[in-house]
Design a protein around this motif. Structure first.
Motif, short mmCIF file in Angstrom:
data_model
loop_
_atom_site.label_atom_id
_atom_site.label_comp_id
_atom_site.label_asym_id
_atom_site.label_seq_id
_atom_site.Cartn_x
_atom_site.Cartn_y
_atom_site.Cartn_z
N SER A 1 36.05 15.83 -38.59
CA SER A 1 37.09 15.31 -37.91
C SER A 1 36.97 15.78 -36.32
O SER A 1 36.05 16.65 -36.14
CB SER A 1 38.47 16.10 -38.45
OG SER A 1 38.14 17.41 -38.39
N LEU B 1 40.24 11.23 -39.64
CA LEU B 1 41.37 11.58 -39.18
C LEU B 1 42.10 12.27 -40.47
O LEU B 1 42.17 12.04 -41.29
CB LEU B 1 42.09 10.29 -38.90
CG LEU B 1 41.62 9.35 -37.88
CD1 LEU B 1 42.70 8.37 -37.73
CD2 LEU B 1 41.43 9.93 -36.53
N HIS C 1 42.34 8.36 -32.62
CA HIS C 1 43.37 9.39 -32.88
C HIS C 1 44.95 8.72 -32.70
O HIS C 1 45.87 9.47 -33.34
CB HIS C 1 43.23 10.80 -32.30
CG HIS C 1 42.12 11.63 -32.75
ND1 HIS C 1 40.80 11.22 -32.48
CD2 HIS C 1 42.21 12.49 -33.68
CE1 HIS C 1 39.86 12.23 -33.17
NE2 HIS C 1 40.93 12.98 -33.76
#
Length: 438
Positions: free
Chosen positions: A118, A144, A190
């Motif tokens: 991540s 994510l 994101h």
């Protein structure tokens, strides 16, 4: 004084060579037609996957406590074993079914090996059947994770945990675009987190958001150059000086485009202090010199920008096609940069970004040169004069001097501060920098 004249002549020659190397690749008409034809054959796809990841118990979290603690490698190995048979599901995609199956299989293998992390995305060449036979596709993929308290739950008696995680994939056949715009792709990826929830009720919004990835994260640079036109050098100067940019009169898309362009041109995200060990600190204190140079960091600019308070505000007003600025100060360096951006290929994001990165690299190299000269000037008056000549002739002296003054290490180095103050005073006595104003 003959030596000083030789220095100035050499500096002028180097300046001409630098300018020639920054204007981008030379292309004749045939090359341009070839590029345009290639652009017409480019493709852009997306895919969003989800899966339930198994994680080891918190008691096995990685530590650096020696043999009694679990190492990072051991922890990652345990996590990979726990996810060796994971199954991922597609949430949204515009890939043809056959190609999507190939991509899903490839991503699942990488996840099962524990090689997807991540934070920042990865870029890899993949054969998933797109384009001509055996043609490679280039995929940006980013893991994510939702906030820990929202997604983790205990599994059985083993004490392990499971969480719902997502992998966003952006696919194209342009081999350089993903790497050049990686930071923008990270921010874009994101931005999906607010749209995904436990029930995945916003599929339509997710699909619409993902379909805009190339326009939002890549083509903004083309729209910004076309919109700003003759105002490009002033915005570049504001970005280099780390001014707070206030955009008025534009819609949200235009504001976001210009802000991304400003961040793209700023050095706030690439100039930072190298971390000096305690041993280096003690050596520096003993010798009275600093070995810190400018380093390159592709991290988030928000972590390195100065606080908003105390920053100069640069106001940009947009009224229809007209763009007005409250500050039109710039220098030769910014003018050369703007000219390279606006003279041609304004519809080619990769070319424009390469020009931006070339000029930023030159600014970093000049900053390192200035720091070396300042370090030498602490004990050498000839180096002090060479510092003055360098700042006077480089075309970017005011910005370099301002950046040097703001560096943390110079704030505590008395000798360096004395050199900078002497340079400022001498430059002011000799007419200052030849900044351009409209």
């Amino acid at each position: 004084m003959a030596d000083f004249e030789e220095i100035e002549g050499a500096s002028s020659l180097q300046e001409d060579e630098k300018k020639a190397s920054l204007l981008g690749p030379d292309e004749d008409s045939n090359d341009t037609e070839s590029v345009e034809e290639s652009q017409n054959n480019n493709y852009k796809y997306f895919a969003l996957y989800t899966y339930h990841a198994n994680r080891p118990s918190p008691t096995t979290s990685p530590t650096n406590e020696g043999p009694e603690g679990s190492s990072v490698a051991d922890f990652l190995q345990k996590e990979a074993v726990a996810n060796s048979d994971l199954s991922i599901s597609v949430i949204a995609t515009d890939l043809p079914a056959e190609n999507e199956t190939e991509l899903r299989s490839t991503i699942a293998k990488r996840l099962s090996r524990g090689t997807v992390y991540s934070g920042s995305g990865n870029i890899a060449a993949m054969e998933i059947g797109l384009g001509t036979h055996d043609a490679m596709s280039y995929c940006y993929y980013c893991l994510l994770r939702q906030p820990r308290d929202e997604t983790l739950r205990m599994e059985g008696d083993s004490g392990g945990m499971t969480s719902r995680e997502y992998v966003v994939c952006l696919i194209t056949n342009e081999d350089s675009v993903l790497d050049l715009f990686r930071s923008e792709l990270d921010v874009f990826s994101h931005g999906l987190l607010p749209l995904v929830d436990a029930n995945l009720t916003e599929i339509g919004q997710i699909q619409e958001y993902l379909s805009s990835w190339y326009s939002s994260a890549v083509e903004y640079i083309c729209r910004s150059v076309q919109k700003l036109q003759n105002g490009i050098p002033y915005l570049i100067h504001a970005a280099m000086m780390d001014y707070k940019v206030d955009i008025q009169g534009a819609d949200d898309t235009c504001k976001k485009d210009i802000q991304k362009f400003c961040n793209c041109c700023s050095l706030a995200g690439v100039l930072h202090q190298r971390q000096i060990s305690s041993e280096s600190d003690s050596n520096t204190a003993t010798s009275g010199t600093s070995t810190t140079l400018v380093d390159i960091d592709s991290g988030d600019t928000s972590k390195t920008q100065k606080p908003t308070e105390g920053r100069t505000t640069f106001t940009l007003k947009i009224e229809g096609d007209a763009v007005n600025f409250d500050n039109t100060e710039c220098n030769d360096f910014c003018l050369d940069w703007a000219k390279a951006l606006s003279t041609s290929h304004v519809d080619r994001p990769v070319y424009l970004r390469q020009v931006v990165e070339n000029f930023k690299l030159r600014a970093i190299q000049d900053m390192n040169t200035l720091k070396r000269l300042i370090r030498q000037a602490e004990s050498d008056h000839y180096a002090l004069y060479r510092s003055y000549l360098f700042l006077k002739n480089c075309g970017n002296g005011a910005i370099l001097l301002q950046t040097a003054k703001m560096e943390d290490h110079t704030a505590t180095a008395h000798d360096a501060q004395h050199v900078l103050k002497s340079l400022e005073e001498f430059i002011e006595e000799n007419g200052g920098f030849t900044n351009r104003k409209r």
